[in-house]
Design an enzyme around this catalytic site. Structure first.
Site, PDB file in Angstrom:
ATOM      1  N   TYR A 231      -4.105  -6.082   1.408  1.00 28.99           N
ATOM      2  CA  TYR A 231      -3.593  -7.435   1.222  1.00 28.99           C
ATOM      3  C   TYR A 231      -3.973  -8.369   2.385  1.00 28.99           C
ATOM      4  O   TYR A 231      -3.410  -9.446   2.532  1.00 28.99           O
ATOM      5  CB  TYR A 231      -2.077  -7.407   1.062  1.00 28.99           C
ATOM      6  CG  TYR A 231      -1.591  -6.642  -0.168  1.00 28.99           C
ATOM      7  CD1 TYR A 231      -1.936  -7.055  -1.446  1.00 28.99           C
ATOM      8  CD2 TYR A 231      -0.784  -5.521  -0.040  1.00 28.99           C
ATOM      9  CE1 TYR A 231      -1.492  -6.364  -2.568  1.00 28.99           C
ATOM     10  CE2 TYR A 231      -0.324  -4.818  -1.157  1.00 28.99           C
ATOM     11  CZ  TYR A 231      -0.686  -5.250  -2.422  1.00 28.99           C
ATOM     12  OH  TYR A 231      -0.237  -4.571  -3.531  1.00 28.99           O
TER      13      TYR A 231
ATOM     14  N   ASP B  81       3.904   4.872   0.404  1.00 25.90           N
ATOM     15  CA  ASP B  81       2.873   5.908   0.261  1.00 25.90           C
ATOM     16  C   ASP B  81       2.334   6.366   1.608  1.00 25.90           C
ATOM     17  O   ASP B  81       2.049   7.538   1.804  1.00 25.90           O
ATOM     18  CB  ASP B  81       1.719   5.385  -0.599  1.00 25.90           C
ATOM     19  CG  ASP B  81       2.150   5.183  -2.044  1.00 25.90           C
ATOM     20  OD1 ASP B  81       2.081   6.132  -2.821  1.00 25.90           O
ATOM     21  OD2 ASP B  81       2.586   4.066  -2.373  1.00 25.90           O
TER      22      ASP B  81
ATOM     23  N   HIS C  13     -10.387  -1.196   0.343  1.00 30.30           N
ATOM     24  CA  HIS C  13      -9.641  -1.379  -0.898  1.00 30.30           C
ATOM     25  C   HIS C  13      -8.911  -2.702  -0.918  1.00 30.30           C
ATOM     26  O   HIS C  13      -8.582  -3.271   0.122  1.00 30.30           O
ATOM     27  CB  HIS C  13      -8.669  -0.221  -1.143  1.00 30.30           C
ATOM     28  CG  HIS C  13      -7.626  -0.054  -0.081  1.00 30.30           C
ATOM     29  ND1 HIS C  13      -6.328  -0.459  -0.235  1.00 30.30           N
ATOM     30  CD2 HIS C  13      -7.699   0.483   1.151  1.00 30.30           C
ATOM     31  CE1 HIS C  13      -5.639  -0.175   0.855  1.00 30.30           C
ATOM     32  NE2 HIS C  13      -6.443   0.388   1.715  1.00 30.30           N
TER      33      HIS C  13
ATOM     34  N   TYR D 230       3.031  -9.402  -7.702  1.00 31.65           N
ATOM     35  CA  TYR D 230       4.184  -9.385  -6.792  1.00 31.65           C
ATOM     36  C   TYR D 230       3.747  -9.631  -5.361  1.00 31.65           C
ATOM     37  O   TYR D 230       4.584  -9.942  -4.500  1.00 31.65           O
ATOM     38  CB  TYR D 230       4.947  -8.060  -6.919  1.00 31.65           C
ATOM     39  CG  TYR D 230       4.594  -6.955  -5.950  1.00 31.65           C
ATOM     40  CD1 TYR D 230       3.485  -6.141  -6.149  1.00 31.65           C
ATOM     41  CD2 TYR D 230       5.386  -6.702  -4.829  1.00 31.65           C
ATOM     42  CE1 TYR D 230       3.177  -5.118  -5.269  1.00 31.65           C
ATOM     43  CE2 TYR D 230       5.084  -5.674  -3.946  1.00 31.65           C
ATOM     44  CZ  TYR D 230       3.973  -4.882  -4.163  1.00 31.65           C
ATOM     45  OH  TYR D 230       3.667  -3.874  -3.288  1.00 31.65           O
ATOM     46  N   ARG D 231       2.441  -9.552  -5.094  1.00 30.09           N
ATOM     47  CA  ARG D 231       1.924  -9.588  -3.727  1.00 30.09           C
ATOM     48  C   ARG D 231       0.406  -9.661  -3.861  1.00 30.09           C
ATOM     49  O   ARG D 231      -0.158  -9.150  -4.834  1.00 30.09           O
ATOM     50  CB  ARG D 231       2.324  -8.273  -3.086  1.00 30.09           C
ATOM     51  CG  ARG D 231       2.027  -8.030  -1.647  1.00 30.09           C
ATOM     52  CD  ARG D 231       2.649  -6.676  -1.320  1.00 30.09           C
ATOM     53  NE  ARG D 231       2.477  -6.245   0.036  1.00 30.09           N
ATOM     54  CZ  ARG D 231       2.839  -5.036   0.481  1.00 30.09           C
ATOM     55  NH1 ARG D 231       3.387  -4.165  -0.344  1.00 30.09           N
ATOM     56  NH2 ARG D 231       2.671  -4.700   1.731  1.00 30.09           N
TER      57      ARG D 231
HETATM   58  C1  EUG Z   1       0.333   1.105  -3.606  1.00 34.21           C
HETATM   59  C2  EUG Z   1       1.589   0.721  -4.019  1.00 34.21           C
HETATM   60  C3  EUG Z   1       1.977  -0.586  -3.883  1.00 34.21           C
HETATM   61  C4  EUG Z   1       1.105  -1.515  -3.338  1.00 34.21           C
HETATM   62  C5  EUG Z   1      -0.150  -1.134  -2.910  1.00 34.21           C
HETATM   63  C6  EUG Z   1      -0.526   0.188  -3.046  1.00 34.21           C
HETATM   64  C7  EUG Z   1      -0.048   2.478  -3.816  1.00 34.21           C
HETATM   65  C8  EUG Z   1      -1.263   2.869  -4.168  1.00 34.21           C
HETATM   66  C9  EUG Z   1       3.957  -0.355  -5.118  1.00 34.21           C
HETATM   67  O1  EUG Z   1       3.181  -1.077  -4.280  1.00 34.21           O
HETATM   68  O2  EUG Z   1       1.501  -2.813  -3.245  1.00 34.21           O
HETATM   69  C10 EUG Z   1      -1.560   4.181  -4.685  1.00 34.21           C
END
Ligand code: EUG
Length: 606
Positions: free
Chosen positions: A147, A208, A447, A528-529
């Protein structure tokens, strides 16, 4: 900034606030070796550094930096005047730009980085920025990866790296199950501190990856995978430095000597907290956070669903179970291809042609894994003592088995080094380090995430998947979808992985992102973002009633930040000095630097 190419060993938490816990060092070293193995030299872009912000002369900038250095000490102000040799990796990342490089390395770049040690020093920096009209961009730890990371939106902003020196855990309350943290406290650090105190009964809701700042992630409305899940919903009380230098505390913290700010988030009167989430209206220097009680027992479960077309049925089964808390945590429904990629192996091991990887190859590869041949995998956890878990697991099993070909994978059959056990840790509040491995899909793997919110309904999941599939196919990109299921909605997270050294790969990723944002908005879905480079576009989709929300945001921005110094453009909110000057980033190459800012005559002396 450290010369990252010279770093050999990943810093641990005892060496750096941003370090890895010793218990995870082996995982970090493995991930790091894979990342560096895939790296090719980054082409050096011609750029003149430091990047001087628009509207400031070089002479004023130099004077301002000298002044700031005098106020905070030379060791706490770093000019960004050398091109980075290497972007490092997740654990040792730059704090001057976006290591994912989605816009090219010259765009979202800082002129300098400053390291305050206290709220009072943050106030000094804010007053300094007003005096010289220099844009500032606060980061907690800079790990908002996918992001924008640590990057400022406006080229030449001074990044305020809050975490480096403001990384104290100010309180852990074992009775109330709360804590109070500064911006530099990561999920790793918080978890380890709780363990060190022997507080087995307190759980941290971890994302994560655990390297992110608890404050940073929460302000960005990030997600964890225990039943608490929604970080913003579980915070309580902020301390904020306003763009004009005043400090306030929200909620009960506004009442002197209050002992309820970590347990009751609302206080009295309008709730101000929201103004400081995904915003450019204040700098959060402390935050209260609630901690989950250890549910005294937990077990992960994994279901494999055979066909891609099972998606709608699975999602419709999930909805009532999730809303009624039979499915208790934010689980993930992930595609088979991600399960292949999260082994950390490059795509070329499986397929070495351009264009999306064929389904037949995905099927063959996933068949070799413990989950067997399938299209979707549901990773969930049941909590509580055995008889309570058994009750819920029986319902879940009966419901999921309504899908033809659904299989429960017995955890006892899953090897201990499988990704499943990483999800098991995370859902039990133990921060882990595995998720990054799919970045090795391509060399120099970067990514960026497409993150729309939808109802937990099969037809919505199908619509979003269809548009993502179509746009990925057009751009020749492999599709990595994961549905993260909240209580009444889900975030579909589609991570595009691309080789950041290849301009055409970057451009394909961005074209795909932009198309998906527009397609989703046309169907009524919003993100959402989002990444800094897409904030204007995403903000533009929230346009109901002639952009009433953005007009409101702009009025507040102008009232609270009359000189427009704090994170201009964040979330698409531009201060008056920048507005109408072409700063918005869209499909064209325009927008990165706009056409300057309103001249000095419009600025306000505080
Ligand atoms: C992930 C989860 C997110 C996000 C960016 C990446 C996970 C990736 C639930 O939010 O904003 C596998």
């Amino acid at each position: 900034m450290a010369d990252r190419s010279a770093l050999t060993e990943t810093p641990t938490l005892s060496q750096a606030h941003s370090g890895i816990p010793s218990r995870l060092l082996h995982k970090a070293e493995r991930a790091k070796a894979l990342v560096f193995k895939g790296k090719t030299p980054q082409p050096q872009q011609q750029q003149s550094l430091p990047a001087i912000p628009q509207g400031v002369s070089r002479a004023t900038f130099d004077k301002a930096i000298t002044d700031l250095t005098n106020q905070l000490g030379p060791e706490n102000v770093e000019l960004n005047d050398k091109p980075p040799k290497d972007d490092g990796w997740y654990m040792e990342h730059p704090n001057t730009h976006d290591m994912m490089n989605v816009t090219g390395s010259d765009a979202l770049v800082a002129s300098a980085v400053v390291y305050p040690s206290s709220t009072a020093e943050v106030q000094k920096i804010v007053l300094w920025a007003n005096q010289y009209r220099i844009p500032i961009f606060p980061i907690s730890m800079g790990r908002n990866l996918g992001y924008g990371g640590a990057a400022p939106r406006v080229r030449g902003s001074v990044v305020i790296d809050l975490g480096k020196r403001m990384n104290k855990i100010l309180d852990i309350d074992p009775d109330d199950h709360t804590c109070l943290v500064e911006p530099g406290v990561s999920f790793y650090a918080l978890y380890e501190a709780i363990q060190a105190k022997g507080y087995d009964h307190l759980w941290v809701d971890t994302p994560d990856l655990g390297g992110g700042s608890v404050i940073g992630n929460t302000l960005d409305r990030g997600v964890g995978y225990t039943p608490y899940g929604d970080h913003w919903a579980t915070h309580s009380g902020l301390e904020v430095v306003l763009p004009t230098g005043e400090v306030l505390r929200t909620g009960m913290g506004a009442l002197p000597h209050s002992n309820t700010s970590q347990i009751f988030p609302y206080g009295f009167g309008p709730i101000a907290d929201g103004l400081f989430s995904q915003s450019n209206l204040g700098i959060v220097t402390q935050m209260g956070m609630t901690l989950m009680p250890n549910p005294t027992g937990h077990e992960s479960f994994l279901y494999a669903f055979a066909l891609e077309t099972d998606l709608a049925q699975v999602i419709d089964i999930i909805r009532p179970l999730r809303i009624s808390n039979i499915l208790e945590n934010v689980a993930q429904l992930r595609s088979a291809v991600q399960t292949i990629a999260v082994q950390g192996r490059p795509r070329k091991d499986f397929y070495d042609q351009p264009g999306p990887i064929p389904q037949s190859i995905i099927d063959a590869e996933v068949s070799k894994l413990p989950c067997g041949k399938c299209a979707w995998l549901y990773y969930g956890m049941a909590y509580g003592p055995p008889h309570i878990r058994a009750y819920k697991l029986a319902i879940i099993d009966a419901e999921f088995k309504k899908v033809a070909g659904a299989r429960r994978i017995d955890p006892a059959t899953i090897p201990k080094d499988n990704y499943f056990w990483s999800r098991d840790n995370i859902a039990a509040g133990v921060p882990d380090f595995e998720e990054l491995l799919w970045c090795n899909w391509v060399p120099n793997g970067s990514h960026i995430a497409f993150s729309p919110v939808s109802p937990i309904r099969g037809k919505d999941a199908e619509r979003l998947m269809a548009l993502a599939k179509r746009r990925h196919a057009e751009s020749g990109i492999d599709l990595f979808p994961a549905f993260c299921v909240g209580l009444r909605e889900m975030h579909l997270i589609v991570e595009i992985v691309f080789d950041k050294t290849k301009p055409e790969a970057r451009e394909a990723a961005m074209a795909c992102m932009r198309a998906m944002v527009d397609d989703a908005a046309a169907l009524g879905y919003g993100e959402y973002r989002t990444h800094l480079a897409l904030m204007d576009q995403v903000a533009g989709t929230y346009s109901w009633n002639d952009n009433a929300l953005m007009k409101f945001n702009e009025r507040i921005k102008d009232a609270l930040d009359p000189n427009g110094i704090l994170a201009p453009g964040k979330s698409g909110i531009w201060p008056k000095r920048y507005r109408g000057r072409g700063w918005e980033m869209g499909t064209g190459a325009e927008g990165v630097e706009g056409n300057g800012v309103e001249p000095e005559t419009g600025s306000v002396k505080l």
